[in-house]
Design a protein around this motif. Sequence first.
Motif, PDB file in Angstrom:
ATOM      1  N   THR A   4      45.990  16.912  41.423  1.00  0.00           N
ATOM      2  CA  THR A   4      46.632  18.126  40.914  1.00  0.00           C
ATOM      3  C   THR A   4      45.943  19.385  41.426  1.00  0.00           C
ATOM      4  OG1 THR A   4      47.361  16.956  38.919  1.00  0.00           O
ATOM      5  CG2 THR A   4      47.276  19.353  38.800  1.00  0.00           C
ATOM      6  N   THR A   5      44.637  19.332  41.574  1.00  0.00           N
ATOM      7  CA  THR A   5      43.877  20.489  42.052  1.00  0.00           C
ATOM      8  C   THR A   5      44.386  20.980  43.406  1.00  0.00           C
ATOM      9  OG1 THR A   5      41.900  19.844  40.819  1.00  0.00           O
ATOM     10  CG2 THR A   5      41.570  21.271  42.734  1.00  0.00           C
ATOM     11  N   ALA A   6      44.791  20.049  44.262  1.00  0.00           N
ATOM     12  CA  ALA A   6      45.237  20.416  45.606  1.00  0.00           C
ATOM     13  C   ALA A   6      46.658  20.946  45.639  1.00  0.00           C
ATOM     14  CB  ALA A   6      45.131  19.205  46.537  1.00  0.00           C
ATOM     15  N   ALA A   7      47.374  20.868  44.534  1.00  0.00           N
ATOM     16  CA  ALA A   7      48.800  21.227  44.539  1.00  0.00           C
ATOM     17  C   ALA A   7      49.123  22.264  43.479  1.00  0.00           C
ATOM     18  CB  ALA A   7      49.641  19.967  44.319  1.00  0.00           C
ATOM     19  N   CYS A   8      48.182  23.184  43.262  1.00  0.00           N
ATOM     20  CA  CYS A   8      48.424  24.219  42.257  1.00  0.00           C
ATOM     21  C   CYS A   8      48.014  25.576  42.812  1.00  0.00           C
ATOM     22  CB  CYS A   8      47.662  23.902  40.963  1.00  0.00           C
ATOM     23  SG  CYS A   8      45.882  23.876  41.166  1.00  0.00           S
ATOM     24  N   GLU A   9      48.161  26.595  41.987  1.00  0.00           N
ATOM     25  CA  GLU A   9      47.976  27.961  42.453  1.00  0.00           C
ATOM     26  C   GLU A   9      46.624  28.555  42.077  1.00  0.00           C
ATOM     27  OE1 GLU A   9      51.495  29.004  40.334  1.00  0.00           O
ATOM     28  OE2 GLU A   9      52.585  29.457  42.169  1.00  0.00           O
ATOM     29  N   GLY A  10      45.841  27.847  41.250  1.00  0.00           N
ATOM     30  CA  GLY A  10      44.515  28.333  40.919  1.00  0.00           C
ATOM     31  C   GLY A  10      44.478  29.411  39.856  1.00  0.00           C
ATOM     32  N   ASN A  11      45.420  29.394  38.932  1.00  0.00           N
ATOM     33  CA  ASN A  11      45.515  30.464  37.942  1.00  0.00           C
ATOM     34  C   ASN A  11      44.520  30.295  36.793  1.00  0.00           C
ATOM     35  OD1 ASN A  11      47.749  31.785  39.192  1.00  0.00           O
ATOM     36  ND2 ASN A  11      49.071  30.154  38.413  1.00  0.00           N
ATOM     37  N   TYR A  33      37.415  33.897  43.981  1.00  0.00           N
ATOM     38  CA  TYR A  33      37.694  34.305  42.607  1.00  0.00           C
ATOM     39  C   TYR A  33      38.127  35.761  42.616  1.00  0.00           C
ATOM     40  CZ  TYR A  33      36.578  35.654  37.744  1.00  0.00           C
ATOM     41  OH  TYR A  33      36.609  36.144  36.455  1.00  0.00           O
ATOM     42  N   GLN A  34      39.333  36.022  42.092  1.00  0.00           N
ATOM     43  CA  GLN A  34      39.895  37.369  42.104  1.00  0.00           C
ATOM     44  C   GLN A  34      40.332  37.774  40.695  1.00  0.00           C
ATOM     45  OE1 GLN A  34      42.786  37.996  45.492  1.00  0.00           O
ATOM     46  NE2 GLN A  34      42.629  35.771  45.594  1.00  0.00           N
ATOM     47  N   THR A  35      39.841  38.882  40.237  1.00  0.00           N
ATOM     48  CA  THR A  35      40.238  39.415  38.928  1.00  0.00           C
ATOM     49  C   THR A  35      41.357  40.431  39.141  1.00  0.00           C
ATOM     50  OG1 THR A  35      38.473  41.052  39.118  1.00  0.00           O
ATOM     51  CG2 THR A  35      37.975  39.050  37.876  1.00  0.00           C
ATOM     52  N   LYS A  36      42.495  39.927  39.595  1.00  0.00           N
ATOM     53  CA  LYS A  36      43.571  40.829  40.012  1.00  0.00           C
ATOM     54  C   LYS A  36      44.551  41.167  38.898  1.00  0.00           C
ATOM     55  CE  LYS A  36      46.391  37.061  41.969  1.00  0.00           C
ATOM     56  NZ  LYS A  36      47.002  36.569  43.210  1.00  0.00           N
ATOM     57  N   GLY A  37      44.474  40.482  37.773  1.00  0.00           N
ATOM     58  CA  GLY A  37      45.357  40.800  36.659  1.00  0.00           C
ATOM     59  C   GLY A  37      46.723  40.146  36.784  1.00  0.00           C
ATOM     60  N   GLY A  38      47.402  40.043  35.658  1.00  0.00           N
ATOM     61  CA  GLY A  38      48.735  39.449  35.620  1.00  0.00           C
ATOM     62  C   GLY A  38      49.760  40.436  35.108  1.00  0.00           C
ATOM     63  N   LEU A  39      50.985  40.290  35.563  1.00  0.00           N
ATOM     64  CA  LEU A  39      52.073  41.183  35.177  1.00  0.00           C
ATOM     65  C   LEU A  39      53.282  40.347  34.775  1.00  0.00           C
ATOM     66  CD1 LEU A  39      53.202  44.096  35.016  1.00  0.00           C
ATOM     67  CD2 LEU A  39      53.913  43.833  37.408  1.00  0.00           C
ATOM     68  N   VAL A  40      53.732  40.520  33.551  1.00  0.00           N
ATOM     69  CA  VAL A  40      54.942  39.857  33.055  1.00  0.00           C
ATOM     70  C   VAL A  40      56.045  40.898  32.981  1.00  0.00           C
ATOM     71  CG1 VAL A  40      55.962  38.477  31.211  1.00  0.00           C
ATOM     72  CG2 VAL A  40      53.514  38.272  31.704  1.00  0.00           C
ATOM     73  N   GLN A  81      42.864  40.743  32.276  1.00  0.00           N
ATOM     74  CA  GLN A  81      41.923  39.615  32.248  1.00  0.00           C
ATOM     75  C   GLN A  81      42.390  38.429  33.072  1.00  0.00           C
ATOM     76  OE1 GLN A  81      42.202  39.884  27.908  1.00  0.00           O
ATOM     77  NE2 GLN A  81      39.989  39.525  27.828  1.00  0.00           N
ATOM     78  N   ASP A  82      43.648  38.372  33.462  1.00  0.00           N
ATOM     79  CA  ASP A  82      44.133  37.255  34.277  1.00  0.00           C
ATOM     80  C   ASP A  82      43.439  37.266  35.632  1.00  0.00           C
ATOM     81  OD1 ASP A  82      45.804  36.417  32.296  1.00  0.00           O
ATOM     82  OD2 ASP A  82      47.675  36.888  33.328  1.00  0.00           O
ATOM     83  N   SER A  83      43.083  36.096  36.112  1.00  0.00           N
ATOM     84  CA  SER A  83      42.388  35.991  37.397  1.00  0.00           C
ATOM     85  C   SER A  83      42.832  34.735  38.128  1.00  0.00           C
ATOM     86  CB  SER A  83      40.869  36.008  37.190  1.00  0.00           C
ATOM     87  OG  SER A  83      40.472  35.002  36.272  1.00  0.00           O
ATOM     88  N   GLN A  84      42.201  34.475  39.265  1.00  0.00           N
ATOM     89  CA  GLN A  84      42.647  33.377  40.124  1.00  0.00           C
ATOM     90  C   GLN A  84      41.482  32.919  40.993  1.00  0.00           C
ATOM     91  OE1 GLN A  84      45.660  34.449  42.993  1.00  0.00           O
ATOM     92  NE2 GLN A  84      46.420  32.365  43.181  1.00  0.00           N
ATOM     93  N   VAL A  85      41.482  31.619  41.312  1.00  0.00           N
ATOM     94  CA  VAL A  85      40.561  31.080  42.321  1.00  0.00           C
ATOM     95  C   VAL A  85      41.381  30.288  43.328  1.00  0.00           C
ATOM     96  CG1 VAL A  85      38.543  30.920  40.798  1.00  0.00           C
ATOM     97  CG2 VAL A  85      40.120  28.973  40.991  1.00  0.00           C
ATOM     98  N   GLN A  86      40.757  29.985  44.462  1.00  0.00           N
ATOM     99  CA  GLN A  86      41.343  29.023  45.388  1.00  0.00           C
ATOM    100  C   GLN A  86      40.864  27.651  44.907  1.00  0.00           C
ATOM    101  OE1 GLN A  86      41.301  26.552  47.561  1.00  0.00           O
ATOM    102  NE2 GLN A  86      43.315  27.022  48.366  1.00  0.00           N
TER     103      GLN A  86
END
Length: 409
Positions: free
Chosen positions: A45-52, A88-95, A147-152
Amino acid sequence: MSRFRGSPDVVVIGAGLVGAACAYHCSLAGLRVTVVERGAIGAGTTAACEGNILLSDKEPGPELDLALLSARLWSELAAEIGAERLEYQTKGGLVVATSATTAAGLRALTAAQRGAGVDAVDIGADEVAALEPNVTRETVGGAYYPQDSQVQPMLATARIFQHLRARGVTVLPGTEVTGFLRDAGDAGDDRDDRGAGGTGDTGGAVRGVRTTAPDAPVIHARHVVNAAGTWSGRIGALAGAPIPVLPRRGFVLVTEPLPRVVRHKVYTAEYVANVASGDAGLETSVVVEGTRAGTVLIGASRERVGFDRTMSLPVLRKLAAQALTVFPFLAEVRLLRAYVGFRPYCPDHLPVIGADPRAPGLLHASGHEGAGIGLSLATGRLIARTITGAQPDLDLRPFRPDRFEEATA
């Protein structure tokens, strides 16, 4: 108990990001750790997700509490290993909301989330456009989550295991667990529980595993952590402690590299409802985000079809069409590829975390569905604290492995 001399204290089954997190926190706690992985590191699963690493898609409750803890631990890990090395990116999320009804529902959600400790900011259409200049002008409002962030995810997993090997953790890829060692209760002798017929045994305490590794066919350990992702239900059954974790298939589209045209993780308010749905049929909602490489990732779909990896063109077309309703400029962008993966789904939408009273010595760390990357570090910390007897950061009762049997008793 000489059989434990020189053996690890903990065997972790699974080398995805959840397994890596369990091994990391157990190692930090001073435990000797061996990780066993049936395939390659991070290849499930790790290889097939977006890293959220998200707070925005969670309603107040145990999962959000877990996410808040994990978000803090991700920030600490990025400081230790290096944010760049994890991407690791602290880019934030937008709904975004495209109707007044949806916008009202979103405001109710953000109010509840703020009460639980989330930084959720209600914004109007102009502010949505300022954050995402290429978003549709049909938007009537939204919510911003700094606070939303992301990793590879694959890179983060590889970096953590690189860090763990330097700490003395043993990692055995290409090694399948075929059975459990169980304490027979007489003079400390072990007996072999191979889980005949895949049903396992409810005998004595778990005292290690049998594997396909020629150099390590038997690994003794006082604790075994089931972090096998979509396969964790089978691993639990092998130990006589089944958990109802099932694969839930999802597709992601990947565009050609672009300039920075999507700045945040952007999704529609309907995404939250789809995440919480238990429907086995196909569900899709709009999720769009850019990557450091310039590609744009487009999702999300969910359906329970077992481990069927068949690529579905109708689903891919639906995802692409839905993405255009949020970012119309994508109509002129070429798609490079699409990939498929399986999320470890649990019927009550909460992960399974903690010691299993049906098989003392066995702990589970699974069932996170699409939130496993974000929840991984908190899960690993809770597992390590359970093993060492330390006070857990959160109440583990909502995640207890035997809750499903209690519900049907």
